[in-house]
Design a protein around this motif. Structure first.
Motif, mmCIF file in Angstrom:
data_model
loop_
_atom_site.group_PDB
_atom_site.id
_atom_site.type_symbol
_atom_site.label_atom_id
_atom_site.label_comp_id
_atom_site.label_asym_id
_atom_site.label_seq_id
_atom_site.Cartn_x
_atom_site.Cartn_y
_atom_site.Cartn_z
ATOM 1 N N TYR A 54 29.980 -9.474 18.943
ATOM 2 C CA TYR A 54 29.098 -9.398 17.775
ATOM 3 C C TYR A 54 28.451 -8.010 17.784
ATOM 4 O O TYR A 54 27.654 -7.701 18.671
ATOM 5 C CB TYR A 54 28.045 -10.498 17.822
ATOM 6 C CG TYR A 54 28.655 -11.878 17.884
ATOM 7 C CD1 TYR A 54 29.262 -12.430 16.772
ATOM 8 C CD2 TYR A 54 28.647 -12.621 19.064
ATOM 9 C CE1 TYR A 54 29.846 -13.687 16.822
ATOM 10 C CE2 TYR A 54 29.223 -13.881 19.123
ATOM 11 C CZ TYR A 54 29.818 -14.402 18.002
ATOM 12 O OH TYR A 54 30.391 -15.631 18.055
ATOM 13 N N PRO A 55 28.762 -7.173 16.798
ATOM 14 C CA PRO A 55 28.280 -5.780 16.813
ATOM 15 C C PRO A 55 26.767 -5.627 16.894
ATOM 16 O O PRO A 55 26.278 -4.617 17.396
ATOM 17 C CB PRO A 55 28.816 -5.209 15.498
ATOM 18 C CG PRO A 55 29.997 -6.045 15.175
ATOM 19 C CD PRO A 55 29.671 -7.417 15.694
ATOM 20 N N VAL A 56 26.006 -6.605 16.443
ATOM 21 C CA VAL A 56 24.548 -6.493 16.506
ATOM 22 C C VAL A 56 24.067 -6.372 17.949
ATOM 23 O O VAL A 56 23.047 -5.751 18.218
ATOM 24 C CB VAL A 56 23.868 -7.675 15.783
ATOM 25 C CG1 VAL A 56 24.042 -8.977 16.538
ATOM 26 C CG2 VAL A 56 22.392 -7.408 15.557
ATOM 27 N N MET A 57 24.815 -6.912 18.884
ATOM 28 C CA MET A 57 24.433 -6.850 20.294
ATOM 29 C C MET A 57 24.438 -5.420 20.836
ATOM 30 O O MET A 57 23.702 -5.095 21.756
ATOM 31 C CB MET A 57 25.378 -7.696 21.154
ATOM 32 C CG MET A 57 25.405 -9.139 20.814
ATOM 33 S SD MET A 57 23.832 -9.880 21.170
ATOM 34 C CE MET A 57 24.126 -11.497 20.559
ATOM 35 N N GLU A 58 25.257 -4.587 20.245
ATOM 36 C CA GLU A 58 25.383 -3.210 20.717
ATOM 37 C C GLU A 58 24.105 -2.411 20.487
ATOM 38 O O GLU A 58 23.752 -1.537 21.288
ATOM 39 C CB GLU A 58 26.560 -2.536 20.014
ATOM 40 C CG GLU A 58 26.949 -1.216 20.606
ATOM 41 C CD GLU A 58 28.240 -0.683 20.008
ATOM 42 O OE1 GLU A 58 28.563 0.471 20.311
ATOM 43 O OE2 GLU A 58 28.904 -1.409 19.250
ATOM 44 N N VAL A 59 23.390 -2.683 19.410
ATOM 45 C CA VAL A 59 22.199 -1.897 19.083
ATOM 46 C C VAL A 59 20.926 -2.460 19.716
ATOM 47 O O VAL A 59 19.890 -1.813 19.691
ATOM 48 C CB VAL A 59 22.011 -1.769 17.550
ATOM 49 C CG1 VAL A 59 23.194 -1.044 16.935
ATOM 50 C CG2 VAL A 59 21.804 -3.121 16.903
ATOM 51 N N LEU A 60 21.009 -3.654 20.291
ATOM 52 C CA LEU A 60 19.838 -4.271 20.913
ATOM 53 C C LEU A 60 19.670 -3.792 22.349
ATOM 54 O O LEU A 60 20.656 -3.545 23.051
ATOM 55 C CB LEU A 60 19.969 -5.797 20.902
ATOM 56 C CG LEU A 60 20.031 -6.482 19.540
ATOM 57 C CD1 LEU A 60 20.254 -7.982 19.722
ATOM 58 C CD2 LEU A 60 18.775 -6.238 18.741
ATOM 59 N N THR A 61 18.426 -3.703 22.795
ATOM 60 C CA THR A 61 18.167 -3.422 24.209
ATOM 61 C C THR A 61 18.426 -4.708 25.003
ATOM 62 O O THR A 61 18.596 -5.784 24.422
ATOM 63 C CB THR A 61 16.717 -2.973 24.431
ATOM 64 O OG1 THR A 61 15.841 -4.060 24.116
ATOM 65 C CG2 THR A 61 16.379 -1.754 23.589
ATOM 66 N N GLN A 62 18.434 -4.580 26.297
ATOM 67 C CA GLN A 62 18.678 -5.746 27.138
ATOM 68 C C GLN A 62 17.596 -6.813 26.917
ATOM 69 O O GLN A 62 17.891 -8.010 26.847
ATOM 70 C CB GLN A 62 18.729 -5.325 28.605
ATOM 71 C CG GLN A 62 19.402 -6.320 29.491
ATOM 72 C CD GLN A 62 19.690 -5.726 30.861
ATOM 73 O OE1 GLN A 62 19.203 -4.664 31.228
ATOM 74 N NE2 GLN A 62 20.487 -6.430 31.638
ATOM 75 N N PHE A 63 16.355 -6.395 26.792
ATOM 76 C CA PHE A 63 15.255 -7.330 26.547
ATOM 77 C C PHE A 63 15.423 -8.016 25.197
ATOM 78 O O PHE A 63 15.245 -9.234 25.081
ATOM 79 C CB PHE A 63 13.913 -6.585 26.607
ATOM 80 C CG PHE A 63 12.729 -7.459 26.312
ATOM 81 C CD1 PHE A 63 12.292 -8.396 27.247
ATOM 82 C CD2 PHE A 63 12.059 -7.357 25.102
ATOM 83 C CE1 PHE A 63 11.205 -9.206 26.984
ATOM 84 C CE2 PHE A 63 10.970 -8.165 24.833
ATOM 85 C CZ PHE A 63 10.542 -9.101 25.771
ATOM 86 N N GLN A 64 15.784 -7.237 24.178
ATOM 87 C CA GLN A 64 15.988 -7.814 22.849
ATOM 88 C C GLN A 64 17.159 -8.796 22.842
ATOM 89 O O GLN A 64 17.095 -9.827 22.165
ATOM 90 C CB GLN A 64 16.233 -6.707 21.822
ATOM 91 C CG GLN A 64 15.011 -5.871 21.538
ATOM 92 C CD GLN A 64 15.327 -4.632 20.716
ATOM 93 O OE1 GLN A 64 16.428 -4.080 20.786
ATOM 94 N NE2 GLN A 64 14.344 -4.185 19.943
ATOM 95 N N ARG A 65 18.205 -8.490 23.583
ATOM 96 C CA ARG A 65 19.335 -9.425 23.683
ATOM 97 C C ARG A 65 18.886 -10.738 24.320
ATOM 98 O O ARG A 65 19.298 -11.810 23.890
ATOM 99 C CB ARG A 65 20.466 -8.820 24.518
ATOM 100 C CG ARG A 65 21.390 -7.982 23.726
ATOM 101 C CD ARG A 65 22.588 -7.550 24.580
ATOM 102 N NE ARG A 65 22.850 -6.160 24.230
ATOM 103 C CZ ARG A 65 22.825 -5.147 25.049
ATOM 104 N NH1 ARG A 65 22.596 -5.319 26.321
ATOM 105 N NH2 ARG A 65 23.063 -3.929 24.602
#
Length: 100
Positions: A54-65
């Motif tokens: 899921y491409p949205v995961m690429e822009v998230l930080t580890q905490f946000q994920r």
């Protein structure tokens, strides 16, 4: 593509009553475990495949994920409860008594 399973589930629910456990926790815990297993698989694909499913995961930080995954699991538990309620509306209990 993602709508077809919903249509199939609604058709199946209108024809057959599902058996839910007496306790909400006994039913939702295996569902959450399956969700966690899927999220672990997404992480494995990202680590060894080198890309995010899921491409949205690429822009998230580890905490946000982590927050995102936690939110998804909460939504999954909510959807389990909604499924239980919809199943109760589609087949009335009095019709089941006639079958028994």
């Amino acid at each position: 593509m993602h709508t077809l399973p919903l249509i199939g589930i609604l058709i199946e629910s209108s024809w057959r009553k599902h058996k839910y456990t007496e306790s909400f926790l006994k039913g939702v815990v295996p569902t959450i475990i399956a969700g966690v297993a899927y999220l672990i698989w997404v992480l494995i694909v990202a680590k060894y495949g080198g890309f995010w499913v899921y491409p949205v995961m690429e822009v998230l930080t580890q905490f946000q994920r982590g927050l995102f995954f936690g939110g998804l699991l909460i939504i999954l538990g909510f959807l389990y409860r909604v499924g239980h309620l919809i199943d109760g509306f589609l087949i009335e209990k009095k019709n089941l008594d006639k079958i028994k």
